[in-house]
Design a protein around this motif. Structure first.
Motif, short mmCIF file in Angstrom:
data_model
loop_
_atom_site.label_atom_id
_atom_site.label_comp_id
_atom_site.label_asym_id
_atom_site.label_seq_id
_atom_site.Cartn_x
_atom_site.Cartn_y
_atom_site.Cartn_z
N GLY A 52 41.61 35.15 35.28
CA GLY A 52 42.17 35.82 36.46
C GLY A 52 42.11 37.34 36.35
N LEU A 53 42.34 37.86 35.14
CA LEU A 53 42.24 39.30 34.93
C LEU A 53 40.83 39.80 35.19
CD1 LEU A 53 44.41 39.82 31.71
CD2 LEU A 53 44.84 40.83 33.96
N ARG A 55 38.51 38.38 37.03
CA ARG A 55 38.23 38.29 38.47
C ARG A 55 38.86 39.44 39.23
NH1 ARG A 55 41.90 34.17 40.39
NH2 ARG A 55 43.27 36.00 40.27
N ASP A 56 40.14 39.72 38.97
CA ASP A 56 40.84 40.76 39.72
C ASP A 56 40.23 42.13 39.48
OD1 ASP A 56 42.49 38.85 40.75
OD2 ASP A 56 44.25 39.36 39.55
N MET A 57 39.78 42.40 38.26
CA MET A 57 39.16 43.69 37.98
C MET A 57 37.81 43.82 38.69
SD MET A 57 40.11 44.62 34.01
CE MET A 57 39.47 43.09 33.33
N ALA A 61 41.18 43.95 42.82
CA ALA A 61 42.59 43.61 43.08
C ALA A 61 43.43 44.24 41.98
CB ALA A 61 42.77 42.11 43.13
N ILE A 62 43.68 45.54 42.13
CA ILE A 62 44.34 46.32 41.10
C ILE A 62 45.72 46.77 41.59
CG2 ILE A 62 44.16 48.36 39.62
CD1 ILE A 62 42.05 46.25 39.05
N PRO A 64 46.10 43.87 38.50
CA PRO A 64 45.95 42.42 38.54
C PRO A 64 47.29 41.71 38.68
CG PRO A 64 44.62 43.37 36.79
CD PRO A 64 45.51 44.46 37.29
N LYS A 115 39.93 33.78 46.66
CA LYS A 115 40.44 35.14 46.50
C LYS A 115 39.31 36.15 46.46
CE LYS A 115 43.65 38.02 43.88
NZ LYS A 115 44.68 38.06 42.80
N THR A 133 37.06 32.57 36.93
CA THR A 133 38.50 32.38 36.90
C THR A 133 38.87 31.12 36.12
OG1 THR A 133 38.68 33.41 39.09
CG2 THR A 133 40.57 32.14 38.33
#
Length: 220
Positions: A52-53, A55-57, A61-62, A64, A115, A133
């Motif tokens: 997930g980290l 993917r968010d980076m 999506a900061i 995370p 997402k 993810t």
């Protein structure tokens, strides 16, 4: 789109369950490696949150979600504490842990894909992020343990393939405007069933055609 599939509270608890079972698998590997309590906690956190980290980076999506929701961070620590004190009992129910791990794989390949698409990625890239993810935490766990990641080992049951299929089903639903809670659940269910069947029957990905290597596994 994702917020339309599940209510925030349902989505949150689905994430928590997936994080918990992935953290259990990471903590168990740390125990098998004879790591101390800090190592157990680190492996639980990395396995549960690594995908997930990443993917968010990638999608921007900061910060995370792992750093904005205390539950996401504390859940792996709870799993680590459980394994630290009760690892013989946890080992005895490894079959049940594997089932939940498969459920986490199916859930995360779906939520990761949706997402990523919400944040502007194309369909193919979104599917790749869904895969990342689902399997990213396990890859980081194996690298930290100085092992060849299970993701690329031929002598391990199919893991990435079910996640790829689940993510692909999600992007197909997006493409044809069919994505909803029901179709998302079907995509996750198919990924879970494929993973469970792979474990039950020992399904593995094929190696290179007409390979001449005599190596029995990637460890050799």
């Amino acid at each position: 789109m994702l917020h339309e599939l599940f209510t925030p509270s349902v989505q949150h608890w689905l994430d928590i369950v997936g994080i918990f079972v992935f953290a259990i698998s990471g903590a168990l590997l740390a125990v098998r490696k004879n790591f101390d309590v800090f190592g157990i906690a680190v492996f639980a956190e990395v396995t549960a949150l690594g995908g997930g980290l990443f993917r968010d980076m990638v999608i921007g999506a900061i910060p995370p979600a792992a750093f904005t929701d205390l539950g996401y961070f504390l859940t792996p620590l709870l799993a680590a504490a459980l394994v630290f004190f009760l690892h013989p009992e946890v080992e005895r129910i490894q079959g049940a842990v594997n089932v939940f791990d498969a459920a986490g794989l199916g859930l995360f390949c779906v939520t990761g894909t949706t997402k990523a698409y919400e944040h502007g990625l194309g369909l193919t890239a979104s599917a790749v992020m869904g895969l990342a993810t689902a399997v990213g935490g396990g890859v980081l766990r194996d690298v930290l343990a100085n092992e060849v990641p299970s993701l690329v080992r031929w002598d391990r049951d199919l893991y990435a393939v079910p996640a790829i299929i689940g993510a692909t089903l999600v992007v197909l639903c997006i493409k044809f405007d069919m994505l909803n809670a029901g179709t998302s659940a079907v995509a996750a269910f198919i990924a879970v069933v494929l993973r469970l069947l792979a474990m039950r029957y020992g399904w593995r990905a094929p190696r290179a055609w007409n390979r001449r290597s005599r190596a029995a596994s990637t460890d050799e």
